[in-house]
Design a protein around this motif. Structure first.
Motif, PDB file in Angstrom:
ATOM      1  N   ARG A   1      12.588  -1.977   4.000  1.00  0.00           N
ATOM      2  CA  ARG A   1      13.105  -0.858   4.787  1.00  0.00           C
ATOM      3  C   ARG A   1      12.110   0.310   4.754  1.00  0.00           C
ATOM      4  NH1 ARG A   1      18.360  -2.114   3.591  1.00  0.00           N
ATOM      5  NH2 ARG A   1      18.463  -3.389   5.469  1.00  0.00           N
ATOM      6  N   ALA A   2      11.563   0.561   3.555  1.00  0.00           N
ATOM      7  CA  ALA A   2      10.580   1.642   3.410  1.00  0.00           C
ATOM      8  C   ALA A   2       9.345   1.354   4.271  1.00  0.00           C
ATOM      9  CB  ALA A   2      10.194   1.800   1.940  1.00  0.00           C
ATOM     10  N   VAL A   3       8.939   0.104   4.307  1.00  0.00           N
ATOM     11  CA  VAL A   3       7.759  -0.279   5.099  1.00  0.00           C
ATOM     12  C   VAL A   3       8.020  -0.026   6.583  1.00  0.00           C
ATOM     13  CG1 VAL A   3       6.366  -2.231   5.880  1.00  0.00           C
ATOM     14  CG2 VAL A   3       6.887  -1.967   3.447  1.00  0.00           C
ATOM     15  N   VAL A   4       9.194  -0.455   7.038  1.00  0.00           N
ATOM     16  CA  VAL A   4       9.518  -0.286   8.458  1.00  0.00           C
ATOM     17  C   VAL A   4       9.589   1.193   8.829  1.00  0.00           C
ATOM     18  CG1 VAL A   4      11.359  -0.617  10.157  1.00  0.00           C
ATOM     19  CG2 VAL A   4      10.629  -2.524   8.743  1.00  0.00           C
ATOM     20  N   LEU A   5      10.059   2.015   7.898  1.00  0.00           N
ATOM     21  CA  LEU A   5      10.147   3.465   8.151  1.00  0.00           C
ATOM     22  C   LEU A   5       8.803   4.147   7.935  1.00  0.00           C
ATOM     23  CD1 LEU A   5      13.571   4.162   6.404  1.00  0.00           C
ATOM     24  CD2 LEU A   5      13.125   4.133   8.874  1.00  0.00           C
ATOM     25  N   GLN A   6       7.774   3.362   7.655  1.00  0.00           N
ATOM     26  CA  GLN A   6       6.410   3.879   7.430  1.00  0.00           C
ATOM     27  C   GLN A   6       6.389   4.919   6.317  1.00  0.00           C
ATOM     28  OE1 GLN A   6       3.752   2.821   9.449  1.00  0.00           O
ATOM     29  NE2 GLN A   6       4.628   2.215  11.395  1.00  0.00           N
ATOM     30  N   ALA A   7       7.071   4.628   5.215  1.00  0.00           N
ATOM     31  CA  ALA A   7       7.088   5.538   4.067  1.00  0.00           C
ATOM     32  C   ALA A   7       5.683   5.620   3.461  1.00  0.00           C
ATOM     33  CB  ALA A   7       8.086   5.032   3.026  1.00  0.00           C
ATOM     34  N   PRO A   8       5.363   6.751   2.775  1.00  0.00           N
ATOM     35  CA  PRO A   8       4.030   6.932   2.209  1.00  0.00           C
ATOM     36  C   PRO A   8       3.619   5.804   1.256  1.00  0.00           C
ATOM     37  CG  PRO A   8       5.329   8.939   2.013  1.00  0.00           C
ATOM     38  CD  PRO A   8       6.237   7.901   2.546  1.00  0.00           C
ATOM     39  N   GLU A   9       4.611   5.191   0.598  1.00  0.00           N
ATOM     40  CA  GLU A   9       4.269   4.161  -0.390  1.00  0.00           C
ATOM     41  C   GLU A   9       3.628   2.920   0.227  1.00  0.00           C
ATOM     42  OE1 GLU A   9       7.758   2.331  -2.293  1.00  0.00           O
ATOM     43  OE2 GLU A   9       8.949   3.374  -0.788  1.00  0.00           O
ATOM     44  N   VAL A  10       3.685   2.795   1.548  1.00  0.00           N
ATOM     45  CA  VAL A  10       3.045   1.652   2.198  1.00  0.00           C
ATOM     46  C   VAL A  10       1.550   1.648   1.886  1.00  0.00           C
ATOM     47  CG1 VAL A  10       2.591   0.500   4.393  1.00  0.00           C
ATOM     48  CG2 VAL A  10       4.761   1.668   4.039  1.00  0.00           C
ATOM     49  N   ALA A  11       0.956   2.848   1.865  1.00  0.00           N
ATOM     50  CA  ALA A  11      -0.476   2.958   1.551  1.00  0.00           C
ATOM     51  C   ALA A  11      -0.753   2.429   0.141  1.00  0.00           C
ATOM     52  CB  ALA A  11      -0.911   4.413   1.682  1.00  0.00           C
ATOM     53  N   ASP A  12       0.137   2.749  -0.806  1.00  0.00           N
ATOM     54  CA  ASP A  12      -0.014   2.248  -2.186  1.00  0.00           C
ATOM     55  C   ASP A  12      -0.014   0.727  -2.205  1.00  0.00           C
ATOM     56  OD1 ASP A  12       0.133   4.844  -2.872  1.00  0.00           O
ATOM     57  OD2 ASP A  12       2.152   4.739  -3.775  1.00  0.00           O
ATOM     58  N   MET A  13       0.947   0.170  -1.458  1.00  0.00           N
ATOM     59  CA  MET A  13       1.071  -1.287  -1.422  1.00  0.00           C
ATOM     60  C   MET A  13      -0.229  -1.918  -0.969  1.00  0.00           C
ATOM     61  SD  MET A  13       4.649  -2.254   0.351  1.00  0.00           S
ATOM     62  CE  MET A  13       5.778  -0.912   0.155  1.00  0.00           C
ATOM     63  N   LEU A  14      -0.790  -1.360   0.099  1.00  0.00           N
ATOM     64  CA  LEU A  14      -1.992  -1.948   0.681  1.00  0.00           C
ATOM     65  C   LEU A  14      -3.208  -1.711  -0.201  1.00  0.00           C
ATOM     66  CD1 LEU A  14      -1.263  -1.122   4.390  1.00  0.00           C
ATOM     67  CD2 LEU A  14      -1.385  -3.390   3.370  1.00  0.00           C
ATOM     68  N   SER A  15      -3.257  -0.562  -0.895  1.00  0.00           N
ATOM     69  CA  SER A  15      -4.419  -0.317  -1.750  1.00  0.00           C
ATOM     70  C   SER A  15      -4.372  -1.233  -2.973  1.00  0.00           C
ATOM     71  CB  SER A  15      -4.493   1.156  -2.171  1.00  0.00           C
ATOM     72  OG  SER A  15      -3.425   1.443  -3.035  1.00  0.00           O
ATOM     73  N   THR A  16      -3.170  -1.492  -3.481  1.00  0.00           N
ATOM     74  CA  THR A  16      -3.043  -2.442  -4.594  1.00  0.00           C
ATOM     75  C   THR A  16      -3.576  -3.797  -4.167  1.00  0.00           C
ATOM     76  OG1 THR A  16      -0.961  -1.322  -5.001  1.00  0.00           O
ATOM     77  CG2 THR A  16      -1.420  -3.269  -6.331  1.00  0.00           C
ATOM     78  N   LYS A  17      -3.225  -4.142  -2.943  1.00  0.00           N
ATOM     79  CA  LYS A  17      -3.638  -5.434  -2.409  1.00  0.00           C
ATOM     80  C   LYS A  17      -5.180  -5.509  -2.338  1.00  0.00           C
ATOM     81  CE  LYS A  17      -4.151  -8.943   0.483  1.00  0.00           C
ATOM     82  NZ  LYS A  17      -4.192 -10.293  -0.045  1.00  0.00           N
ATOM     83  N   THR A  18      -5.799  -4.418  -1.851  1.00  0.00           N
ATOM     84  CA  THR A  18      -7.257  -4.400  -1.716  1.00  0.00           C
ATOM     85  C   THR A  18      -7.923  -4.514  -3.084  1.00  0.00           C
ATOM     86  OG1 THR A  18      -6.781  -2.775  -0.014  1.00  0.00           O
ATOM     87  CG2 THR A  18      -9.084  -3.216  -0.434  1.00  0.00           C
ATOM     88  N   ARG A  19      -7.367  -3.761  -4.060  1.00  0.00           N
ATOM     89  CA  ARG A  19      -7.954  -3.791  -5.403  1.00  0.00           C
ATOM     90  C   ARG A  19      -7.895  -5.185  -6.003  1.00  0.00           C
ATOM     91  NH1 ARG A  19      -5.625   1.039  -6.389  1.00  0.00           N
ATOM     92  NH2 ARG A  19      -3.908   0.151  -7.553  1.00  0.00           N
ATOM     93  N   SER A  20      -6.724  -5.807  -5.850  1.00  0.00           N
ATOM     94  CA  SER A  20      -6.595  -7.123  -6.497  1.00  0.00           C
ATOM     95  C   SER A  20      -7.469  -8.168  -5.799  1.00  0.00           C
ATOM     96  CB  SER A  20      -5.129  -7.557  -6.488  1.00  0.00           C
ATOM     97  OG  SER A  20      -4.701  -7.728  -5.161  1.00  0.00           O
ATOM     98  N   ASP A  21      -7.835  -7.895  -4.543  1.00  0.00           N
ATOM     99  CA  ASP A  21      -8.690  -8.837  -3.821  1.00  0.00           C
ATOM    100  C   ASP A  21     -10.144  -8.710  -4.247  1.00  0.00           C
ATOM    101  OD1 ASP A  21      -6.706  -9.914  -2.493  1.00  0.00           O
ATOM    102  OD2 ASP A  21      -7.181  -9.117  -0.517  1.00  0.00           O
ATOM    103  N   SER A  22     -10.560  -7.467  -4.644  1.00  0.00           N
ATOM    104  CA  SER A  22     -11.984  -7.250  -4.900  1.00  0.00           C
ATOM    105  C   SER A  22     -12.382  -7.688  -6.297  1.00  0.00           C
ATOM    106  CB  SER A  22     -12.328  -5.771  -4.704  1.00  0.00           C
ATOM    107  OG  SER A  22     -11.495  -4.989  -5.532  1.00  0.00           O
TER     108      SER A  22
END
Lengths: 245, 246
Positions: A224-245
């Motif tokens: 729900r937070a993602v669909v509402l474009q809550a600020p935490e979406v950026a956190d989610m994606l940055s975590t994803k980038t970090r774990s990929d690198s």
């Protein structure tokens, strides 16, 4: 006179079946009318909850309220016997020994009551509770009065069953709709996250799921937070980038 | 007796499929076979409107469910909106065309002539619909009664499918279990909502509006909504505020 008041009473009880219906309101009105119309001095109703445990639902006076509570605490009394057996129970003189409910009889007499009649609240096989009618003077309640009281109790029972069925169906609708809404929102959130992070939809789901786990939150809530474009979406994606690198 | 037969047929099919209790596709498959229909669809109210398809079977079923979502009208919408059955004997008739200007002609084009739609009623609220489509008009006298029985069975299945504690953490348990894995319609439909999520970012709008844009694109280009969604998810179709670009 009695007939006219009775007619009014049935109309009043039936009215409770329309919008704004409240069970406690209905049972209070039942107690008050019994005292007003029948030759009784006080009335009280015990109602079974969904698990079958009896609780006090209504009483015409404070004394009766205490007496009913006393029955529940002490686990003896006409209302309990009536509820468990499903049939009418009465004592025309609580002062005569030996007593079926010694502790209850003493408590009732302390409150100034000498006779009691308990009527079941039931619809077909379903036992809902019981109503106690108290009198100050000894003697059996007139048979005609008992019939009228039982009829009033029966109308009240229909109201209670109706309300319970309606409450259940609302709950089912709520659960069904809630589950289906979550399902759709989770799919939408996968798409939002995939587009924002330029990742695959299946990866987006993995990101949301691990974010929900790491932060001890429900997946549906995160979605729900993602669909509402809550600020935490950026956190989610940055975590994803970090774990990929 | 008849109700027991319907329930037994559904349970037999579910058992053969290794499922117990039956799932919604078992109800629809039993229905399409036993009433000789060309399509059976079940839908529920959803966050996107009154018609969120759950299951569609029979040769025309999937196309009919998708068509109703795309054009936003039809017997499924109407039966849920009005909490009552909608019975149309002739989809080609002027009255039907007037009732659903977009849906009726397209449904007739898919080879259907008659549709009965039944609300899935919980108390006084329709939570969804079961629609039955036939290719030809002459129906058995029992079609209506059978439809009601299958609608009851569908509702029962949906209600048994609720797992109130499920929150979606486990993909197999998102709080609701409708159809078995491998159901062609249920497997592909979620892509439509994923695409709506993606388009909502592309256009900077709410998912509901993005969903409307997807439907409009499908309708205007005479494409299947699921096909449009697949292309969005595969990134061969993106939307921009001014125009859709391939």
């Amino acid at each position: 006179m009695l007939e006219r008041r009775l007619g009014e009473m049935f109309v009043e009880l039936a009215d409770t079946l329309v919008a704004g219906f409240d069970v406690i309101e209905l049972l209070h009105s039942l107690c008050e009318r019994c005292v007003e119309l029948l030759e009784v001095d006080a009335a009280g109703v015990l109602l079974a909850d969904t698990r079958g445990a009896l609780t006090l639902a209504a009483a015409s006076t404070e004394q009766v309220r205490l007496l009913e509570l006393f029955q529940l605490q002490d686990e003896e009394g006409p209302c309990l016997d009536c509820f468990h057996s499903g049939v009418q129970v009465a004592s025309s003189d609580l002062g005569v020994e030996p007593q079926r409910w010694p502790r209850f009889s003493a408590a009732a007499r302390d409150c100034g009551f000498t006779a009691v009649t308990a009527l079941p609240l039931r619809l077909r096989d379903e036992r809902l509770g019981a109503m106690n009618l108290f009198r100050s003077d000894a003697g059996a309640l007139d048979e005609e009065m008992v019939r009228v009281a039982q009829a009033l109790a029966d109308v009240a029972a229909i109201g209670i069953v109706h309300e319970r069925a309606f409450g259940r169906s609302e709950l089912v609708v709520e659960q069904l709709q809630g589950a289906l809404n979550s399902r759709t929102v989770i799919e939408q959130a996968k798409g939002v996250l995939a587009e924002r992070g330029r990742i695959d939809v299946s990866d987006a789901f993995a990101v949301m799921r691990s974010y929900a786990r790491d932060n001890n939150r429900l997946l549906s809530e995160v979605a729900r937070a993602v669909v509402l474009q809550a600020p935490e979406v950026a956190d989610m994606l940055s975590t994803k980038t970090r774990s990929d690198s | 007796m008849r109700a027991a037969d319907v329930q037994a047929a559904i349970e037999n099919l579910a058992r053969a499929d290794g499922a117990s209790p039956p799932l919604i596709n078992h109800v629809c498959l039993t229905c399409v076979q036993s009433v000789g229909a060309v399509g059976v669809c079940t839908s529920v109210r959803g966050p996107t409107g009154l018609y969120e398809p759950l299951c569609a079977v029979g040769p025309a079923g999937e196309a009919l469910a998708e068509l109703q979502v795309t054009v936003g009208e039809g017997p499924g919408w109407e039966t849920v909106d009005g909490d009552r059955p909608v019975l149309i004997r002739d989809l080609d008739a002027v009255s039907a065309q007037r009732r659903w200007p977009l849906f009726a002609a397209a449904a007739a084009g898919l080879g259907t002539a008659t549709v009965f739609a039944f609300p899935l009623l919980v108390g006084v609220v329709a939570v969804g619909a079961l629609e039955i489509y036939w290719a030809r008009r002459p129906l058995s006298n029992t079609a209506f009664a059978d439809g009601l029985l299958f609608a009851d069975a569908a509702l029962l299945t949906l209600m048994t499918g609720i797992t109130p504690d499920g929150d979606g953490a486990d993909p197999a348990d998102d709080g609701f279990r409708a159809g078995g894995p491998g159901d062609p319609f249920l497997d592909r439909w979620p892509q439509v909502h994923q695409a709506a999520g993606m388009v909502s970012v592309q256009l900077q709008v709410e998912p509901a509006e993005a969903y409307a844009r997807l439907r409009a694109h499908a309708y205007a280009n005479d494409q299947s909504l699921r096909e449009v969604a697949r292309r969005v998810v595969e990134r061969t179709l993106t939307f921009s505020p001014d125009r859709d670009s391939e």
